[in-house]
Design a protein around this motif. Structure first.
Motif, PDB file in Angstrom:
ATOM      1  N   GLU A   1      39.110  24.073 -47.174  1.00 55.52           N
ATOM      2  CA  GLU A   1      38.079  23.373 -47.937  1.00 55.52           C
ATOM      3  C   GLU A   1      37.056  22.728 -47.006  1.00 55.52           C
ATOM      4  O   GLU A   1      35.856  22.719 -47.305  1.00 55.52           O
ATOM      5  CB  GLU A   1      38.706  22.333 -48.860  1.00 55.52           C
ATOM      6  N   LEU A   2      37.503  22.185 -45.890  1.00 58.27           N
ATOM      7  CA  LEU A   2      36.579  21.607 -44.914  1.00 58.27           C
ATOM      8  C   LEU A   2      35.616  22.670 -44.402  1.00 58.27           C
ATOM      9  O   LEU A   2      34.408  22.445 -44.317  1.00 58.27           O
ATOM     10  CB  LEU A   2      37.333  20.975 -43.747  1.00 58.27           C
ATOM     11  N   LEU A   3      36.141  23.833 -44.074  1.00 57.12           N
ATOM     12  CA  LEU A   3      35.300  24.899 -43.535  1.00 57.12           C
ATOM     13  C   LEU A   3      34.233  25.340 -44.537  1.00 57.12           C
ATOM     14  O   LEU A   3      33.110  25.671 -44.155  1.00 57.12           O
ATOM     15  CB  LEU A   3      36.153  26.090 -43.106  1.00 57.12           C
ATOM     16  N   GLU A   4      34.565  25.301 -45.831  1.00 55.69           N
ATOM     17  CA  GLU A   4      33.607  25.663 -46.873  1.00 55.69           C
ATOM     18  C   GLU A   4      32.467  24.659 -46.966  1.00 55.69           C
ATOM     19  O   GLU A   4      31.342  25.004 -47.297  1.00 55.69           O
ATOM     20  CB  GLU A   4      34.302  25.766 -48.233  1.00 55.69           C
ATOM     21  N   LYS A   5      32.743  23.386 -46.678  1.00 55.98           N
ATOM     22  CA  LYS A   5      31.775  22.306 -46.867  1.00 55.98           C
ATOM     23  C   LYS A   5      31.114  21.856 -45.575  1.00 55.98           C
ATOM     24  O   LYS A   5      30.066  21.213 -45.606  1.00 55.98           O
ATOM     25  CB  LYS A   5      32.478  21.083 -47.468  1.00 55.98           C
ATOM     26  N   TYR A   6      31.693  22.178 -44.451  1.00 56.32           N
ATOM     27  CA  TYR A   6      31.321  21.574 -43.171  1.00 56.32           C
ATOM     28  C   TYR A   6      29.835  21.645 -42.852  1.00 56.32           C
ATOM     29  O   TYR A   6      29.223  20.649 -42.460  1.00 56.32           O
ATOM     30  CB  TYR A   6      32.133  22.207 -42.042  1.00 56.32           C
ATOM     31  N   GLU A   7      29.229  22.800 -42.998  1.00 54.80           N
ATOM     32  CA  GLU A   7      27.812  22.960 -42.645  1.00 54.80           C
ATOM     33  C   GLU A   7      26.893  22.140 -43.545  1.00 54.80           C
ATOM     34  O   GLU A   7      25.808  21.753 -43.124  1.00 54.80           O
ATOM     35  CB  GLU A   7      27.412  24.432 -42.672  1.00 54.80           C
ATOM     36  N   ALA A   8      27.312  21.873 -44.778  1.00 57.33           N
ATOM     37  CA  ALA A   8      26.465  21.153 -45.728  1.00 57.33           C
ATOM     38  C   ALA A   8      26.638  19.637 -45.674  1.00 57.33           C
ATOM     39  O   ALA A   8      25.862  18.898 -46.281  1.00 57.33           O
ATOM     40  CB  ALA A   8      26.760  21.644 -47.145  1.00 57.33           C
ATOM     41  N   ILE A   9      27.631  19.163 -44.934  1.00 55.21           N
ATOM     42  CA  ILE A   9      27.885  17.719 -44.851  1.00 55.21           C
ATOM     43  C   ILE A   9      26.976  17.087 -43.810  1.00 55.21           C
ATOM     44  O   ILE A   9      26.787  17.611 -42.722  1.00 55.21           O
ATOM     45  CB  ILE A   9      29.367  17.456 -44.496  1.00 55.21           C
ATOM     46  N   ASN A  10      26.408  15.941 -44.159  1.00 59.09           N
ATOM     47  CA  ASN A  10      25.533  15.188 -43.257  1.00 59.09           C
ATOM     48  C   ASN A  10      26.384  14.495 -42.205  1.00 59.09           C
ATOM     49  O   ASN A  10      26.826  13.373 -42.399  1.00 59.09           O
ATOM     50  CB  ASN A  10      24.708  14.177 -44.067  1.00 59.09           C
TER      51      ASN A  10
END
Length: 77
Positions: free
Chosen positions: A64-73
């Protein structure tokens, strides 16, 4: 308990106030770190929490982190 009808900012403010009150009652300095669990939340909601002042976040599953990582500030955390 967090109220699902309040904004992320309002809930975070309540949590910070409760932590400060508990520290004061116990005679402890307020050096508590609030860690937000991003489990099952979108990158947009995580960024909203970061923009509201949440400094530390944790994810339960690496996938789940890998799915969101690029979009997190990440600049603020």
């Amino acid at each position: 308990m967090v109220n699902e009808y309040l904004t992320i900012q309002e809930n975070l403010d309540i949590i910070k106030m409760r932590v400060a009150d508990a520290c004061e009652k116990s005679g402890r300095s307020n050096d508590v770190i609030i860690l937000g669990a991003s489990k099952m939340n979108s990158a947009d909601r995580i960024n909203c929490a970061i923009d509201s002042g949440l400094e530390y976040i944790g994810e339960n599953k690496v996938q789940e982190l890998l799915e969101k990582y690029e979009a997190i500030n990440k600049e603020k955390v």
